[in-house]
Design a protein around this motif. Structure first.
Motif, PDB file in Angstrom:
ATOM      1  N   VAL A  28      17.633   4.811   2.576  1.00 18.49           N
ATOM      2  CA  VAL A  28      17.370   3.604   3.358  1.00 18.49           C
ATOM      3  C   VAL A  28      18.682   2.928   3.734  1.00 18.49           C
ATOM      4  O   VAL A  28      18.916   2.590   4.899  1.00 18.49           O
ATOM      5  N   HIS A  29      19.561   2.740   2.744  1.00 16.97           N
ATOM      6  CA  HIS A  29      20.861   2.116   3.013  1.00 16.97           C
ATOM      7  C   HIS A  29      21.677   2.942   3.996  1.00 16.97           C
ATOM      8  O   HIS A  29      22.303   2.399   4.909  1.00 16.97           O
ATOM      9  N   MET A  30      21.685   4.252   3.809  1.00 13.57           N
ATOM     10  CA  MET A  30      22.481   5.112   4.683  1.00 13.57           C
ATOM     11  C   MET A  30      21.968   5.068   6.121  1.00 13.57           C
ATOM     12  O   MET A  30      22.746   5.112   7.081  1.00 13.57           O
ATOM     13  N   PRO A  54       0.846  -1.211   0.000  1.00 12.98           N
ATOM     14  CA  PRO A  54       0.000   0.000   0.000  1.00 12.98           C
ATOM     15  C   PRO A  54       0.868   1.243   0.000  1.00 12.98           C
ATOM     16  O   PRO A  54       1.922   1.281   0.647  1.00 12.98           O
ATOM     17  N   ARG A  55       0.449   2.256  -0.720  1.00  8.68           N
ATOM     18  CA  ARG A  55       1.254   3.467  -0.840  1.00  8.68           C
ATOM     19  C   ARG A  55       1.082   4.369   0.371  1.00  8.68           C
ATOM     20  O   ARG A  55       0.003   4.470   0.949  1.00  8.68           O
ATOM     21  N   TYR A  56       2.164   5.023   0.750  1.00  9.79           N
ATOM     22  CA  TYR A  56       2.138   6.000   1.834  1.00  9.79           C
ATOM     23  C   TYR A  56       1.460   7.273   1.325  1.00  9.79           C
ATOM     24  O   TYR A  56       1.598   7.625   0.141  1.00  9.79           O
ATOM     25  N   GLU A 113       9.716   5.467   8.469  1.00  2.00           N
ATOM     26  CA  GLU A 113       9.147   4.262   9.079  1.00  2.00           C
ATOM     27  C   GLU A 113       8.651   3.283   8.023  1.00  2.00           C
ATOM     28  O   GLU A 113       8.820   2.057   8.151  1.00  2.00           O
ATOM     29  N   TYR A 114       8.039   3.808   6.980  1.00  4.69           N
ATOM     30  CA  TYR A 114       7.484   2.994   5.890  1.00  4.69           C
ATOM     31  C   TYR A 114       8.600   2.343   5.082  1.00  4.69           C
ATOM     32  O   TYR A 114       8.579   1.137   4.805  1.00  4.69           O
ATOM     33  N   TRP A 115       9.609   3.133   4.712  1.00  3.03           N
ATOM     34  CA  TRP A 115      10.660   2.641   3.818  1.00  3.03           C
ATOM     35  C   TRP A 115      11.556   1.622   4.513  1.00  3.03           C
ATOM     36  O   TRP A 115      11.983   0.636   3.890  1.00  3.03           O
ATOM     37  N   TYR A 151      14.428   8.113  -0.864  1.00 11.14           N
ATOM     38  CA  TYR A 151      13.743   6.938  -0.322  1.00 11.14           C
ATOM     39  C   TYR A 151      13.037   6.222  -1.464  1.00 11.14           C
ATOM     40  O   TYR A 151      12.357   6.860  -2.280  1.00 11.14           O
ATOM     41  N   GLN A 152      13.172   4.895  -1.507  1.00  8.42           N
ATOM     42  CA  GLN A 152      12.534   4.129  -2.562  1.00  8.42           C
ATOM     43  C   GLN A 152      12.400   2.678  -2.138  1.00  8.42           C
ATOM     44  O   GLN A 152      13.062   2.227  -1.206  1.00  8.42           O
ATOM     45  N   HIS A 153      11.520   1.972  -2.834  1.00 11.43           N
ATOM     46  CA  HIS A 153      11.303   0.548  -2.569  1.00 11.43           C
ATOM     47  C   HIS A 153      11.187  -0.203  -3.888  1.00 11.43           C
ATOM     48  O   HIS A 153      10.348   0.148  -4.708  1.00 11.43           O
ATOM     49  N   PRO A 154      12.049  -1.208  -4.096  1.00 16.90           N
ATOM     50  CA  PRO A 154      13.151  -1.623  -3.223  1.00 16.90           C
ATOM     51  C   PRO A 154      14.245  -0.550  -3.163  1.00 16.90           C
ATOM     52  O   PRO A 154      14.402   0.239  -4.097  1.00 16.90           O
ATOM     53  N   SER A 155      14.981  -0.576  -2.090  1.00 10.63           N
ATOM     54  CA  SER A 155      16.050   0.412  -1.925  1.00 10.63           C
ATOM     55  C   SER A 155      17.216   0.089  -2.850  1.00 10.63           C
ATOM     56  O   SER A 155      17.354  -1.034  -3.349  1.00 10.63           O
ATOM     57  N   LEU A 156      18.049   1.091  -3.081  1.00 10.05           N
ATOM     58  CA  LEU A 156      19.231   0.940  -3.920  1.00 10.05           C
ATOM     59  C   LEU A 156      20.477   1.314  -3.113  1.00 10.05           C
ATOM     60  O   LEU A 156      20.375   2.052  -2.127  1.00 10.05           O
ATOM     61  N   PRO A 157      21.625   0.832  -3.529  1.00  8.34           N
ATOM     62  CA  PRO A 157      22.858   1.142  -2.785  1.00  8.34           C
ATOM     63  C   PRO A 157      23.060   2.642  -2.595  1.00  8.34           C
ATOM     64  O   PRO A 157      22.854   3.428  -3.519  1.00  8.34           O
ATOM     65  N   GLU A 158      23.422   3.013  -1.387  1.00  8.16           N
ATOM     66  CA  GLU A 158      23.756   4.387  -1.025  1.00  8.16           C
ATOM     67  C   GLU A 158      22.558   5.333  -0.963  1.00  8.16           C
ATOM     68  O   GLU A 158      22.732   6.543  -0.841  1.00  8.16           O
ATOM     69  N   ASP A 159      21.331   4.824  -1.059  1.00  7.88           N
ATOM     70  CA  ASP A 159      20.173   5.714  -0.919  1.00  7.88           C
ATOM     71  C   ASP A 159      19.881   5.952   0.561  1.00  7.88           C
ATOM     72  O   ASP A 159      20.628   5.504   1.442  1.00  7.88           O
TER      73      ASP A 159
END
Length: 498
Positions: free
Chosen positions: A471-473, A155-157, A168-170, A461-469
């Protein structure tokens, strides 16, 4: 099966955190569980019939793994839990596993490549809280089970300003996809584990910012004069649950991660869960006893303005010297906005106006930032705001006038390479800001602009996350806390065996 939601410690819950739950709520939850078990029993019969008809196509092993409930004997809650009265206090939160968690450790190699601090993935145990604490706020159809069925299509935020406090969502989505090969091909810096004994940290998937925005910022707060009833109920239940878990008590909650990004979120629970590691936007609304740089993580806002793809602007093409659009009258630390407005409003090349956060306001802010060399970030009700990250997304060099601001990932990023910092007392001198910016020539500005384009991926912020974004940081920042947490835990338990 996860230990944390299949047992409660036999130790009594502290009277300080006990509270009365509405009787009808508990009865409703019990009725839902009974209905769910009946439904799963019917499905079990259907599966067995299909298996009999297709015996040459489907093996008995696949059939056994497809049945998520009831648990196998070796996964039964009674194996790891207890049968004390305390274990029944929180019965509405004891939901059956979806099977995703159970298979987590088996699917790690096929769903995520290991990437993280020192090439070591952060192992995260995530509690299977009921959907009402997270995705159930976004989709009422998610009930009776902890997680959405389709991890690749969550579901979208909510959009608009709601999304600015969405870490929290990501982070939750990232953990779910880390064990789902069908939805995840990119590397992971954190992977969900099924066994708490193997976890580095424990993640609590409560959408506290969304809960505040949904239940406290709308008409809900005025219904019957009862205040943020639903938000308070969720927070109180969360406190009771966590404080009753052996996983929490063994290290005082210090190895638990809770996202508290909106400055008004978790108002009821924050002081009772202050031992945890919070993920925050800044520390403007928190006492040092609750949140501080020593134990907590600063995560960026999600920018509201769209990313500026294929930006070919130049120093000359950005005609506005300094841009600001937003609320001018603020309280507390934001008083400087009104003073600076009076100083800067008539300065040549300065666009300093009030603005709204509706679609037309976002469109005008997007156009204004993309046409400006510098974008002003001022302290508001708190030291930070999403305006800084909107400026980064627009490749508009941020001018930060906020003495108490704490910036995300500053141990890795040198913000002075792509921002301009001005002390508040100097900024209030008439003409100081404009003169300082006019001294920054084409070459220096272009270097900062190019650096903005280089670092902007760290704030996505994105889903799925990508390197160095982002979420990763954020996971990487949490991972850096782990050695100190483990050292502390070892000291606490030095004499446990004696």
């Amino acid at each position: 099966m996860p230990v944390a939601l299949s047992k409660r410690s036999s130790s009594p819950v502290s009277p300080q955190i006990l509270f009365d739950s509405p009787p009808e709520w508990s009865a409703k939850e019990q009725q839902q569980q009974q209905q769910q078990q009946q439904t799963m029993a019917s499905r079990s019969c259907i599966v067995k019939i299909i298996s009999f008809l297709l015996v040459f196509a489907i093996s008995g092993t696949i059939l056994q793994n497809s049945l998520a409930w009831p648990p196998r004997d070796d996964e039964s809650p009674s194996k790891n839990g207890d049968t004390s009265d305390a274990a029944t206090i929180f019965k509405p939160l004891l939901l059956p596993s979806t099977g995703t968690t159970r298979s987590a450790s088996r699917s790690l190699s096929s769903s995520c490549q290991i990437q993280g601090l020192d090439d070591r993935v952060l192992k995260v145990y995530m509690y299977d809280l009921p959907a009402e604490f997270h995705f159930g706020m976004l989709d009422a159809a998610i009930s009776g089970r902890p997680w959405p069925r389709n991890i690749s299509s969550l579901p979208r935020y909510p959009g608009g300003l709601y999304q600015q406090h969405s870490p929290e969502y990501w982070l939750t989505a990232d953990l779910l996809s880390s064990t789902d090969p069908s939805s995840r091909k990119s590397p992971c810096s954190a992977v969900r584990v099924a066994d708490p004994a193997t976890a580095d940290i424990f993640f609590v998937p409560f959408f506290s910012s969304l809960s505040y925005n949904r239940y406290c910022r709308t008409g809900h707060r005025f219904q019957g004069g009862r205040g943020c009833v639903e938000n308070d109920r969720l927070e109180k239940r969360l406190v009771e649950f966590l404080r009753g878990q052996e996983l929490w008590r063994r290290n005082g909650g210090a190895d638990h991660v809770i996202v508290m990004h909106h400055p008004n979120s978790l108002m009821v629970a924050r002081s009772l869960l202050k031992e945890a590691m919070f993920v925050v936007a800044d520390f403007g609304r928190f006492s040092r006893a609750v949140a501080n740089m020593r134990k907590d993580i600063v995560a960026p806002y999600k920018h509201v303005i769209p990313s500026f793809a294929r930006d070919a602007t130049t120093f000359e093409s950005r005609e506005t010297l300094l841009f600001f659009q937003g609320a001018i009258v603020r309280k507390e630390g934001g008083i400087i906005r009104q003073k600076l407005y009076e100083i800067l409003k008539d300065s040549p090349g300065v666009h300093f106006v009030t603005g709204n956060t509706q679609k037309d306001g976002i469109r005008s802010a997007t156009a204004g930032m993309r046409n400006a060399k510098f974008c002003l970030h001022l302290a508001g009700d708190t030291p930070s705001s999403n305006r800084l990250f909107d400026a980064i997304a627009s490749h508009c060099v941020p001018v930060i006038i906020s003495d108490e601001i704490e910036l995300p990932f500053e141990d890795e990023l040198d913000y002075s390479q792509f921002c301009v910092f001005v002390e508040s007392d100097k900024a209030l001198r008439k003409g100081f800001v404009v003169r300082a910016l006019e001294r920054i020539g084409r070459d220096e500005w272009t270097r900062k602009w190019a650096m903005l384009k280089s670092v902007e991926r760290h704030f996505e912020y994105q889903h799925p996350s990508l390197p160095e974004d982002a979420v990763h940081m954020t996971w990487r920042g949490i991972a850096k806390r782990v050695p100190a947490l483990k050292s502390m835990a070892h000291k606490i338990h030095r004499y446990d065996r004696h």
